[in-house]
Design a protein around this motif. Structure first.
Motif, PDB file in Angstrom:
ATOM      1  N   PHE A  47       0.835  -1.193   0.000  1.00  0.00           N
ATOM      2  CA  PHE A  47       0.000   0.000   0.000  1.00  0.00           C
ATOM      3  C   PHE A  47       0.878   1.255   0.000  1.00  0.00           C
ATOM      4  CE2 PHE A  47      -2.443   3.313   2.114  1.00  0.00           C
ATOM      5  CZ  PHE A  47      -3.644   3.231   1.454  1.00  0.00           C
ATOM      6  N   PRO A  48       0.523   2.304  -0.737  1.00  0.00           N
ATOM      7  CA  PRO A  48      -0.762   2.584  -1.384  1.00  0.00           C
ATOM      8  C   PRO A  48      -0.917   2.071  -2.820  1.00  0.00           C
ATOM      9  CG  PRO A  48       0.619   4.525  -1.496  1.00  0.00           C
ATOM     10  CD  PRO A  48       1.401   3.493  -0.721  1.00  0.00           C
ATOM     11  N   GLU A  49      -0.036   1.176  -3.295  1.00  0.00           N
ATOM     12  CA  GLU A  49      -0.231   0.611  -4.628  1.00  0.00           C
ATOM     13  C   GLU A  49      -1.590  -0.085  -4.678  1.00  0.00           C
ATOM     14  OE1 GLU A  49       1.651  -2.814  -7.517  1.00  0.00           O
ATOM     15  OE2 GLU A  49       3.030  -1.657  -6.260  1.00  0.00           O
ATOM     16  N   THR A  50      -2.345   0.194  -5.739  1.00  0.00           N
ATOM     17  CA  THR A  50      -3.719  -0.284  -5.856  1.00  0.00           C
ATOM     18  C   THR A  50      -4.004  -0.671  -7.296  1.00  0.00           C
ATOM     19  OG1 THR A  50      -4.340   1.339  -4.146  1.00  0.00           O
ATOM     20  CG2 THR A  50      -6.134   0.269  -5.360  1.00  0.00           C
ATOM     21  N   GLY A  51      -4.452  -1.895  -7.516  1.00  0.00           N
ATOM     22  CA  GLY A  51      -4.903  -2.295  -8.846  1.00  0.00           C
ATOM     23  C   GLY A  51      -6.285  -1.730  -9.112  1.00  0.00           C
ATOM     24  N   TRP A  52      -6.575  -1.392 -10.367  1.00  0.00           N
ATOM     25  CA  TRP A  52      -7.866  -0.752 -10.634  1.00  0.00           C
ATOM     26  C   TRP A  52      -9.042  -1.703 -10.428  1.00  0.00           C
ATOM     27  CZ3 TRP A  52     -11.185  -2.643 -14.207  1.00  0.00           C
ATOM     28  CH2 TRP A  52     -10.690  -3.327 -15.310  1.00  0.00           C
ATOM     29  N   GLY A  53      -8.781  -3.011 -10.366  1.00  0.00           N
ATOM     30  CA  GLY A  53      -9.855  -3.948 -10.062  1.00  0.00           C
ATOM     31  C   GLY A  53     -10.343  -3.867  -8.632  1.00  0.00           C
ATOM     32  N   MET A  54      -9.528  -3.306  -7.746  1.00  0.00           N
ATOM     33  CA  MET A  54      -9.899  -3.262  -6.325  1.00  0.00           C
ATOM     34  C   MET A  54     -11.095  -2.343  -6.053  1.00  0.00           C
ATOM     35  SD  MET A  54      -6.061  -3.355  -4.656  1.00  0.00           S
ATOM     36  CE  MET A  54      -6.618  -3.399  -2.947  1.00  0.00           C
TER      37      MET A  54
END
Length: 272
Positions: A47-54
């Protein structure tokens, strides 16, 4: 007196209670996501890396269940070789959806463990599409999201030429709904500009976040804001193409400026 009233009311109340108890639960539409790290779920340590599927599920009502099977570092070839697709194919039910977005790792010639030629990439996409349809489920093809690279004049560069073209060709040849995320994400980044578009990516100075004490400069992976913006682009484009998933199962209306011009004018609208 009270006993007599209950006796008289029982014939009216009991059928209603039985009908309520016997009512089937509302139908749930399953939305499977297969792809790479730009789409995938992330662990707390990154975090804060976030996949757009989340954040995608927040755009839909409770009748849609998002099952995110995307994995970091996977190409179409390795996703198949590691048997990540077969469980999805076996679980599919009529009316389910499969969002298919690869390309980042397929095109990585410097990583032979994941590289996939454009020809094999096309074959793999066709496999995903045909096997999805064989279960009466609905495939959606997405071109890979852009990387954040601007030229010296402040124009966003196109970074997935061959693999976006291959995805678009499969969508056209097999009449699959296409969301051209390569194009849509480049347009969004261009609006933000070179400097402000950093706000969407993992651009961290030393000390900005405890997970990255030395900072991080990553022009591929999104932070929370970037992931949500990408998910919004997907949903807005599906709504513009009159796809039932986006038109009938929205949690709430999208902002007016989020509704996109369809990127796949030749595709046939699909309904469950």
């Amino acid at each position: 007196m009270r006993t007599n009233l209950l006796r008289k009311a029982a014939p009216l109340i009991l059928p209603g209670l039985l009908a309520f108890a016997a009512a089937p639960p509302p139908h749930k539409t399953k939305l499977y996501l297969i792809g790479d790290s730009t789409m995938a779920n992330k662990i707390r340590a990154t975090f804060p890396e976030t996949g757009w599927g989340m954040p995608l599920g927040t755009f839909f009502d409770t009748t849609v269940v998002v099952d995110n099977r995307a994995q970091n570092g996977r190409s179409t070839r390795t996703f198949l070789a590691e048997n990540r697709w077969q469980p999805v194919a076996e679980a599919l039910q009529p009316g389910d959806y499969v969002f298919i977005q690869f390309g980042h790792n397929d095109e990585s010639q410097n990583y032979p463990d994941r590289y996939t030629t454009p020809e094999d990439y096309r074959k793999n996409l066709i496999k995903f599409v045909t096997e999805t349809r064989s279960k009466q489920a609905i495939p959606i093809l997405l071109t890979p999201v852009t990387r954040r690279y601007f030229d010296k004049d402040g124009r966003i560069k196109e970074t997935h030429v061959l693999y976006s073209a291959a995805t678009t060709a499969v969508a056209k040849d097999y009449k699959v709904t296409l969301v051209d995320m390569d194009k849509l994400s480049r347009e969004l980044l261009q609006k933000f500009g070179d400097e402000n578009s950093k706000l969407l990516f993992m651009e961290l100075a030393p000390g900005d976040h405890p997970n990255y004490p030395l900072g991080r400069h990553d022009n591929t992976h999104f932070n929370e804001l970037g992931a949500r913006k990408m998910a919004q682009l997907v949903v807005a484009d599906l709504k513009a193409q009159h796809i039932a998933l986006a038109e009938e199962h929205m949690a709430k209306p999208l902002p007016k400026n989020a509704v996109a011009t369809p990127t796949n004018a030749n595709a046939q609208p699909t309904t469950p």
